[in-house]
Design a protein around this motif. Structure first.
Motif, mmCIF file in Angstrom:
data_model
loop_
_atom_site.group_PDB
_atom_site.id
_atom_site.type_symbol
_atom_site.label_atom_id
_atom_site.label_comp_id
_atom_site.label_asym_id
_atom_site.label_seq_id
_atom_site.Cartn_x
_atom_site.Cartn_y
_atom_site.Cartn_z
ATOM 1 N N VAL A 55 -6.445 -2.139 6.440
ATOM 2 C CA VAL A 55 -5.225 -1.614 5.825
ATOM 3 C C VAL A 55 -5.296 -0.090 5.824
ATOM 4 O O VAL A 55 -6.226 0.493 5.258
ATOM 5 C CB VAL A 55 -5.067 -2.120 4.378
ATOM 6 C CG1 VAL A 55 -3.814 -1.528 3.744
ATOM 7 C CG2 VAL A 55 -5.009 -3.644 4.344
ATOM 8 N N VAL B 82 -4.351 -3.262 12.496
ATOM 9 C CA VAL B 82 -4.301 -2.653 11.166
ATOM 10 C C VAL B 82 -2.876 -2.688 10.619
ATOM 11 O O VAL B 82 -1.911 -2.403 11.338
ATOM 12 C CB VAL B 82 -4.802 -1.192 11.220
ATOM 13 C CG1 VAL B 82 -4.686 -0.536 9.849
ATOM 14 C CG2 VAL B 82 -6.244 -1.145 11.714
ATOM 15 N N LEU B 83 -2.758 -3.034 9.342
ATOM 16 C CA LEU B 83 -1.469 -3.017 8.656
ATOM 17 C C LEU B 83 -1.383 -1.778 7.774
ATOM 18 O O LEU B 83 -2.399 -1.315 7.247
ATOM 19 C CB LEU B 83 -1.304 -4.262 7.784
ATOM 20 C CG LEU B 83 -1.301 -5.620 8.497
ATOM 21 C CD1 LEU B 83 -1.226 -6.739 7.469
ATOM 22 C CD2 LEU B 83 -0.150 -5.719 9.474
ATOM 23 N N ARG C 15 1.912 -7.822 4.137
ATOM 24 C CA ARG C 15 0.804 -7.956 3.192
ATOM 25 C C ARG C 15 1.224 -8.657 1.911
ATOM 26 O O ARG C 15 0.390 -9.073 1.122
ATOM 27 C CB ARG C 15 0.230 -6.585 2.843
ATOM 28 C CG ARG C 15 -0.328 -5.825 4.017
ATOM 29 C CD ARG C 15 -1.055 -4.575 3.572
ATOM 30 N NE ARG C 15 -2.184 -4.916 2.727
ATOM 31 C CZ ARG C 15 -2.321 -4.497 1.468
ATOM 32 N NH1 ARG C 15 -1.394 -3.760 0.906
ATOM 33 N NH2 ARG C 15 -3.386 -4.826 0.765
ATOM 34 N N LEU D 134 -0.308 0.194 4.331
ATOM 35 C CA LEU D 134 -0.416 -0.200 2.930
ATOM 36 C C LEU D 134 0.874 -0.822 2.405
ATOM 37 O O LEU D 134 0.848 -1.778 1.627
ATOM 38 C CB LEU D 134 -0.787 1.022 2.080
ATOM 39 C CG LEU D 134 -1.068 0.777 0.603
ATOM 40 C CD1 LEU D 134 -2.274 -0.137 0.429
ATOM 41 C CD2 LEU D 134 -1.294 2.099 -0.121
ATOM 42 N N ASP E 256 3.203 -2.337 4.238
ATOM 43 C CA ASP E 256 3.755 -3.310 5.184
ATOM 44 C C ASP E 256 4.149 -4.591 4.445
ATOM 45 O O ASP E 256 3.335 -5.171 3.720
ATOM 46 C CB ASP E 256 2.714 -3.638 6.257
ATOM 47 C CG ASP E 256 3.306 -4.387 7.442
ATOM 48 O OD1 ASP E 256 4.098 -5.329 7.212
ATOM 49 O OD2 ASP E 256 2.978 -4.046 8.583
ATOM 50 N N ASP F 103 -11.605 0.600 4.156
ATOM 51 C CA ASP F 103 -10.429 -0.239 4.390
ATOM 52 C C ASP F 103 -10.330 -0.753 5.824
ATOM 53 O O ASP F 103 -9.336 -1.381 6.187
ATOM 54 C CB ASP F 103 -9.152 0.545 4.059
ATOM 55 C CG ASP F 103 -9.052 0.874 2.577
ATOM 56 O OD1 ASP F 103 -9.586 0.093 1.774
ATOM 57 O OD2 ASP F 103 -8.459 1.903 2.229
ATOM 58 N N TRP G 69 -7.825 -10.097 6.751
ATOM 59 C CA TRP G 69 -7.132 -8.905 6.261
ATOM 60 C C TRP G 69 -5.668 -9.187 5.931
ATOM 61 O O TRP G 69 -5.012 -8.377 5.259
ATOM 62 C CB TRP G 69 -7.210 -7.784 7.291
ATOM 63 C CG TRP G 69 -8.461 -6.965 7.207
ATOM 64 C CD1 TRP G 69 -9.497 -6.941 8.093
ATOM 65 C CD2 TRP G 69 -8.814 -6.029 6.180
ATOM 66 N NE1 TRP G 69 -10.472 -6.061 7.681
ATOM 67 C CE2 TRP G 69 -10.075 -5.486 6.509
ATOM 68 C CE3 TRP G 69 -8.186 -5.606 5.008
ATOM 69 C CZ2 TRP G 69 -10.713 -4.536 5.705
ATOM 70 C CZ3 TRP G 69 -8.825 -4.661 4.215
ATOM 71 C CH2 TRP G 69 -10.067 -4.136 4.568
ATOM 72 N N GLN G 70 -5.131 -10.303 6.375
ATOM 73 C CA GLN G 70 -3.723 -10.613 6.115
ATOM 74 C C GLN G 70 -3.480 -11.128 4.699
ATOM 75 O O GLN G 70 -2.340 -11.168 4.236
ATOM 76 C CB GLN G 70 -3.213 -11.643 7.129
ATOM 77 C CG GLN G 70 -3.111 -11.106 8.549
ATOM 78 C CD GLN G 70 -2.450 -12.083 9.495
ATOM 79 O OE1 GLN G 70 -1.896 -13.098 9.081
ATOM 80 N NE2 GLN G 70 -2.502 -11.788 10.782
#
Length: 203
Positions: A166, A193-194, A201, A196, A198, A151, A104-105
């Motif tokens: 995200v 979780v990041l 990303r 949107l 952030d 997401d 996800w990163q």
């Protein structure tokens, strides 16, 4: 001497294609030219998407290699239009969680589908209950109109829920965490979780 203007071979071919397709009418020529233009635009879009998918694949592999060489060797990765599919076998459930978290990163990831299998399940006190918890939360998010469930990735290990993905906003993330905490048997909720926007990303 008669002057004859130069005509490119490509233009002649284009006109011929239009005439053949449109019964030699002006409309047929226009339609033929439009079709060629649309095809070129689609090809360019497809090329850009392919490049973006390749960048995602390279980024994830690099993150895996730096974090855990064994995980890098054991987990397979496919990327299609920003959707990431993970397959393979790992020794520990923690490696499964970490593979998803790192995926996800990568900038541009829209969804992570986790099909990684764990070989050593001796550390799982109740695999059936963990599966039930994950399924319950996924179902809850799917039917919550205020949450973009696609997401998020959800993993449950020994009744601890790991959230990855995200979030569109902090409000949405708080809502997801709230749903997770309200599920029976859950001992703890850990969020990776990041948001949107952030900066991580896009770093």
């Amino acid at each position: 001497m008669i002057f004859r203007p130069a005509v490119s071979v490509g233009l002649v071919a284009l006109l011929a294609l239009g005439l053949a397709a449109g019964g030699c009418s002006a409309l047929g020529v226009a339609a033929g030219a439009g079709a060629v233009g649309a095809t070129a635009a689609q090809s360019e879009k497809g090329f850009r998407r392919s490049v973006a998918d390749t960048e995602i694949r390279i980024t994830i592999n690099d993150l895996w290699l730096k974090a855990d060489e064994e995980m890098f060797r054991k987990v397979n990765l496919q990327v299609q239009e920003g959707r990431v599919l993970l397959t393979g076998n790992v020794r520990l459930p923690e490696q499964r969680v970490e593979a998803v978290r790192l995926s996800w990163q990568a900038p541009g990831v829209r969804e992570v589908i986790n099909e990684i299998e764990v070989n050593d399940t001796s550390g799982l006190s109740n695999l059936a209950r963990d599966t039930w918890i994950s399924t319950k939360l996924k179902s809850t998010l799917l039917f919550d109109q205020d949450v973009s469930s696609i997401d998020y990735s959800i993993e449950t290990v020994n009744q601890v829920i790991y959230l990855m993905g995200v979030a569109q906003s902090q409000v949405e993330l708080d809502r997801v965490i709230g749903h997770a905490k309200n599920i029976s048997y859950v001992r703890r909720v850990v969020s990776y979780v990041l948001l949107l926007d952030d900066p991580k990303r896009h770093s």
